[in-house]
Write a protein that holds these residues in place. Structure first.
Motif, mmCIF file in Angstrom:
data_model
loop_
_atom_site.group_PDB
_atom_site.id
_atom_site.type_symbol
_atom_site.label_atom_id
_atom_site.label_comp_id
_atom_site.label_asym_id
_atom_site.label_seq_id
_atom_site.Cartn_x
_atom_site.Cartn_y
_atom_site.Cartn_z
ATOM 1 N N UNK A 123 0.836 -1.207 0.000
ATOM 2 C CA UNK A 123 0.000 0.000 0.000
ATOM 3 C C UNK A 123 0.868 1.254 0.000
ATOM 4 N N UNK A 127 0.710 3.187 -3.638
ATOM 5 C CA UNK A 127 -0.489 4.020 -3.689
ATOM 6 C C UNK A 127 -0.267 5.307 -4.489
ATOM 7 N N UNK A 130 -1.660 5.221 -10.013
ATOM 8 C CA UNK A 130 -3.079 5.028 -10.339
ATOM 9 C C UNK A 130 -3.210 4.020 -11.468
ATOM 10 N N UNK A 134 -8.202 -0.486 -13.012
ATOM 11 C CA UNK A 134 -8.527 -1.198 -11.782
ATOM 12 C C UNK A 134 -7.841 -2.539 -11.610
ATOM 13 N N UNK A 136 -5.587 -3.308 -9.435
ATOM 14 C CA UNK A 136 -4.892 -3.312 -8.144
ATOM 15 C C UNK A 136 -4.828 -4.686 -7.475
ATOM 16 N N UNK A 137 -5.929 -5.437 -7.544
ATOM 17 C CA UNK A 137 -5.951 -6.727 -6.866
ATOM 18 C C UNK A 137 -4.867 -7.635 -7.453
ATOM 19 N N UNK A 140 -1.304 -6.475 -6.461
ATOM 20 C CA UNK A 140 -0.926 -6.938 -5.120
ATOM 21 C C UNK A 140 -0.499 -8.407 -5.182
ATOM 22 N N UNK B 627 -13.578 -1.082 -9.617
ATOM 23 C CA UNK B 627 -12.733 0.067 -9.284
ATOM 24 C C UNK B 627 -13.292 1.345 -9.915
ATOM 25 N N UNK B 655 -8.796 9.382 -7.906
ATOM 26 C CA UNK B 655 -9.047 8.017 -8.333
ATOM 27 C C UNK B 655 -8.827 7.074 -7.151
ATOM 28 N N UNK B 656 -9.540 5.973 -7.137
ATOM 29 C CA UNK B 656 -9.283 4.943 -6.135
ATOM 30 C C UNK B 656 -7.838 4.458 -6.293
ATOM 31 N N UNK B 657 -7.193 4.196 -5.180
ATOM 32 C CA UNK B 657 -5.813 3.708 -5.212
ATOM 33 C C UNK B 657 -5.715 2.344 -4.545
ATOM 34 N N UNK B 658 -4.545 1.745 -4.664
ATOM 35 C CA UNK B 658 -4.408 0.342 -4.248
ATOM 36 C C UNK B 658 -4.716 0.150 -2.767
ATOM 37 N N UNK B 659 -4.406 1.161 -1.928
ATOM 38 C CA UNK B 659 -4.644 1.026 -0.490
ATOM 39 C C UNK B 659 -6.133 1.047 -0.147
ATOM 40 N N UNK B 661 -8.354 -0.565 -2.201
ATOM 41 C CA UNK B 661 -8.925 -1.621 -3.042
ATOM 42 C C UNK B 661 -9.523 -2.732 -2.191
ATOM 43 N N UNK B 664 -11.996 -8.341 -4.431
ATOM 44 C CA UNK B 664 -13.111 -8.558 -5.359
ATOM 45 C C UNK B 664 -13.145 -10.027 -5.744
#
Ligand code: FES
Ligand code: FES
Lengths: 154, 715
Positions: A123, A127, A130, A134, A136-137, A140, B627, B655-659, B661, B664
């Motif tokens: 994180x 972070x 961007x 989407x 991100x999952x 990680x 997201x 924007x939404x960020x990884x922290x 998230x 899902x």
């Protein structure tokens, strides 16, 4: 003339000292893997390594990189097989892919500093990047995977 | 390079862009509408595929790759039906040539609406099956055996009785002579090798090495780079400009006026920006300078007091609502939103006296060709369009403004020009998801079931503004997912009022349902609580006529352990919707901190997209949709002041960020139906699932997006 090393090669570039590194890389040297997303250090698309540390090339003036060594996505590995890139492939991370060079450079720097990053480390380190698609999952998951690959894990 | 560039050099320039990539730019073949030219030694039974004597299969992908995975899915479908080896197939991005490459359903070479697979599957399978039959026939002829006795497998034709085998490449010359079957037999689904199986994306190698070429990466010999100063007010015009200081900036080559503003053309982007900063422009701001968000809201409120056009009327909702029972009323509002594609808008054009080439990250190659033809006066077949990779599309890249920029600027300066937008240009000059105002009224019967339901929607219509629907009619995009809401309500009235204050509108990932999913699924949740019922069971009981909604709702609830205990402070919310051919339900697990900060811990999604061609990609698209939707729910808001967008970059349009998230989880329900869309259907149910969970946690009903955390603060 400003001299700097990019991906192991010494370059002399004739650009104004206040020009951000991003544009020298992309337009003067023609290395277009590093992306522009915001120009204000807000998105991480332009992340490169400066003497090994991740920096946002869009706000790093050329004057600050003189005599230093820059690594871009093109120089991360010869064959696209850096553990982070291998993990990215295994986990099927990219969608549009535009943010991914920046994500990968941030992730590679994280793993260089912390070989076994926790979710909190991820994180912290990621972070600033961007991903509008989407991913991100998967990012990680791929960072954890890359950590395992780096240690020689299967 | 100047306007006298030779065709050879031009092709070299074009090819240089794609050199070394799996995804190359083909040289446009044949005139518009003409049959494909036959080349000796290349078997090309139709525009979708060709095989050379070395057995190399090249598939032409007409759907631009914008992250949705079209390079992978298109080649999976064609390779499967062709019985080719997917890993060895090359993919080429189709040139603009609507006669050959138009979407068979929409009739245009423009891509949006999550139509990649669902509109093309049948056509591509048929094209590949025809080729497979011809190859089989060619082998049968070669061996002098009946065609029924041969089979195809993995890039070869085999004759089992004799053990003979010929590779596709060896059959090219013979197959080329055969007639193309018009009704080839398709594979039976149990023979699918790729379709329906998880396949890894084929474009990953170039996307993790920086080799992939996006619009912004295009380099053409002699190319200049431009940045355009645009009127901050929508629709404003240049009154006058002074380029003296701008042209003095070292590296600035030209300053020219174009339709969208003043273009500063330089040897590089940063130089162009310096020139742009030195530019002095006086604008005629025009009538939009009077428009602001507060005024728009006031206009919406006033319009909501008047009857609208009737979009649906079952029974007599007005009568039941007026009968004197308890009427529950609510107003839902959503803001304007910008797409914020990760790659800011850009395009490159080279206008010459007798031809034009455009390199663009576009969702609309056909429209790009038409735009360039219109601006140059050239016939469309003289306009070559190379569709690059797209750094996100989301509907924004179907527009033509960035194409106009490049073509006009190149034409004005007589050189190839790449026009690049800054992030600020991108956010302040978008085509926005409409802001709307929605009034709801409902009354429940003794069992708590809605006896009457009334929705009056007020907002602008995208299709009407773009001239794609007639003024005075009901804009189908505006009422989608409200007009066809799935719940069983005997007296249901939906009205819509077109209130367009002139903000440029666009198709934003999932369009109408992106906001209508929120309003419907929040209001039904209100009714469930009003009735004292469990929101999941309440919906379920009302979905008797919509079994596919019900099935995904049940799947999501089951997988999320609906009703089972959660960690302290965590709550669940649920929502279901249909959009773009697919049914989706989400269960969100949320907590709200004392300071009002909303944290989404987990999103469990269930999707029935009919035949899931690539289940791995279904998951990826659902993750991405989550997201996109969460970003909008938590942060997304474009506001207007004096005709100007007030946001400009990611600091004020976050924007939404990884922290942030959530986890899902995606569950695919294989209904065996025709394929539905994927890019968009993952969006509509996320915001309502989250807001319904917030209600469960706090008793606060979120009726305006984005979520205002100040309202959720606890002392
Ligand atoms: S472009 Fe440098 S951080 Fe966004
Ligand atoms: S993959 Fe598209 S922005 Fe990250």
């Amino acid at each position: 003339m400003i001299s700097l090393t990019v991906n192991g090669k010494l370059h002399q570039v004739d650009v104004p000292p206040e020009m951000p590194l991003l544009w020298a890389i992309r337009e003067t040297l023609g290395l277009t893997g590093t992306k522009y997303g915001c120009g204000m250090a807000l998105c991480g698309a332009c992340t490169v390594h400066l003497n090994g540390d991740p920096v946002r090339a869009c706000v790093t003036p050329m004057s600050a990189v003189a005599g230093k060594s820059v690594t871009t996505i093109e120089g991360l590995s010869d064959k696209g097989d850096h553990p982070v890139q291998r993990a990215w492939t295994e986990v099927d991370v990219p969608q549009c892919g535009y943010c991914q060079p920046g994500q990968i450079m941030s992730a590679a720097a994280l793993l260089a500093a912390k070989p076994s990053p926790t979710d909190a480390d991820i994180d912290d380190a990621m972070s600033g990047n961007i991903c509008r698609c989407g991913t991100y999952q998967r990012i990680r998951a791929a960072i954890h995977r890359a950590a395992a690959l780096k240690k020689g894990g299967a | 390079m100047n306007a006298l560039i030779t065709r050879r050099a031009l092709l070299r320039g074009g090819l240089a862009v794609g050199a070394g990539l799996t995804v190359g730019f083909p040289v446009a073949r044949g005139a518009r509408g003409a049959a494909l030219a036959q080349t000796a030694g290349v078997f090309a039974p139709n525009q979708w595929l060709r095989i050379d004597r070395d057995g190399v299969v090249t598939i032409v992908n007409s759907v631009p790759e914008m992250g949705q995975g079209s390079l992978t899915t298109t080649s999976m479908i064609i390779a499967d039906e062709l019985d080719a080896i997917l890993d060895q197939v090359r993919v080429e991005q189709a040139p603009a040539n609507p006669a050959l490459y138009k979407n068979p359903v929409t009739g245009t070479q423009s891509y949006g609406g999550s139509r990649g697979v669902r509109d093309h599957l049948a056509m591509w399978r048929k094209a590949a099956a025809a080729a497979r039959e011809m190859l089989a026939q060619a082998a049968a002829d070669e061996w002098g055996v009946p065609v029924e006795s041969v089979e195809t497998e993995q890039g070869a034709v085999v004759h089992r009785p004799s053990g003979r085998r010929l590779l596709y490449g060896q059959l090219v010359d013979r197959a080329q002579q055969l007639p193309v079957p018009q009704n080839p037999a398709l594979k039976s689904p149990d023979k699918f090798r790729y379709i329906g199986k998880p396949v890894k994306r084929r474009d990953t190698p170039e996307k993790i090495t920086g080799r992939g070429i996006y619009g912004t990466d295009v380099q053409v010999p002699g190319m200049l780079v431009a940045s355009i100063e645009r009127c901050p007010v929508f629709g404003g015009k240049v009154k006058s400009f002074d380029a003296t200081a701008a042209t003095r900036v070292k590296g600035v080559k030209h300053v020219v006026q174009v339709s969208n503003g003043i273009a500063v053309v330089a040897d590089g982007f940063w130089t162009a920006l310096q020139g742009r900063r030195a530019l002095r422009v006086t604008w005629d701001e025009g009538p939009m300078a009077q428009v602001s968000s507060t005024m728009i809201t006031r206009e919406y409120e006033a319009a909501a007091k008047q009857p609208g056009q009737v979009a649906r009327n079952d029974g007599d909702a007005e009568k039941v609502l007026a009968a004197g029972g308890r009427v529950h009323e609510a107003v839902y509002q959503v803001p304007f939103l910008e797409h914020a594609c990760m790659e800011p808008m850009n395009a490159t054009a080279q206008v010459m006296p007798d031809a034009c080439v455009v390199w663009a990250p576009t969702q609309n190659p056909g429209g790009t060709q038409a735009t360039a033809a219109r601006l140059t006066g050239l016939p469309p077949e003289k306009v070559t369009v190379h569709t690059t990779l797209l750094g996100g599309g989301f509907g924004r890249r179907g527009e033509q403004d960035f194409i106009v920029d490049a073509v006009e600027t190149s034409k004005a300066v007589g050189a190839p020009v790449k026009v690049m937008w800054t992030r600020e240009d991108d956010i302040t000059h978008g085509f926005y998801r409409p802001a709307t105002y929605n009034l709801f009224r409902a009354t429940l019967d003794a069992r708590g079931v809605p006896a009457a339901w009334f929705t009056r929607m007020v907002g602008p219509g995208i299709l009407i503004q773009k001239g794609r629907a007639q003024a005075g009619t009901i804009d189908a995009a505006a009422v989608e997912a409200v007009r066809n809401m799935p719940y069983d309500v005997p007296n249901l009235r939906i009205e819509w009022t077109n209130k367009d204050l002139g903000i440029p509108l666009g198709f934003w990932r999932s369009v109408g349902p992106s906001q209508n999913g929120f309003i419907i699924e929040s209001f039904i949740d209100e009714l469930a609580h009003l009735a004292g019922k469990d929101p999941y069971e309440y919906r379920r009981a009302l979905l008797g006529k919509s079994p596919r909604h019900k099935a995904v709702l049940e799947l999501a609830a089951t997988r999320a352990n609906w009703g089972a205990p959660l960690p302290t402070g965590h709550t669940r919310g649920i929502a279901v919707a249909f959009s773009y051919g697919s049914y989706v339900a989400h269960v969100a697990e949320v907590s709200v901190a004392r300071d009002g900060a909303v944290r989404t811990h987990r999103l469990v999604a269930a999707i029935d997209a009919g035949l899931a061609v690539n289940p791995e990609n279904v998951k990826a698209q659902m993750e991405g949709g989550a997201v996109y939707a969460l970003t909008a729910a938590l942060y997304g808001r474009i506001t207007i002041d004096r005709g100007r967008v007030q946001q400009s970059n990611f600091h004020d349009y976050p924007m939404l960020r990884i922290n942030e998230m959530p986890v899902v989880e995606v569950h695919i329900l294989d209904s065996g139906e025709a394929p539905g869309g994927l890019g968009e259907p993952g969006v509509p149910t996320v915001a309502p699932a989250v807001c319904n969970a917030i209600y469960a946690a706090t008793g606060r009903r979120i009726r305006t997006l984005p979520i205002n955390r100040d309202e959720l603060k606890r002392a």
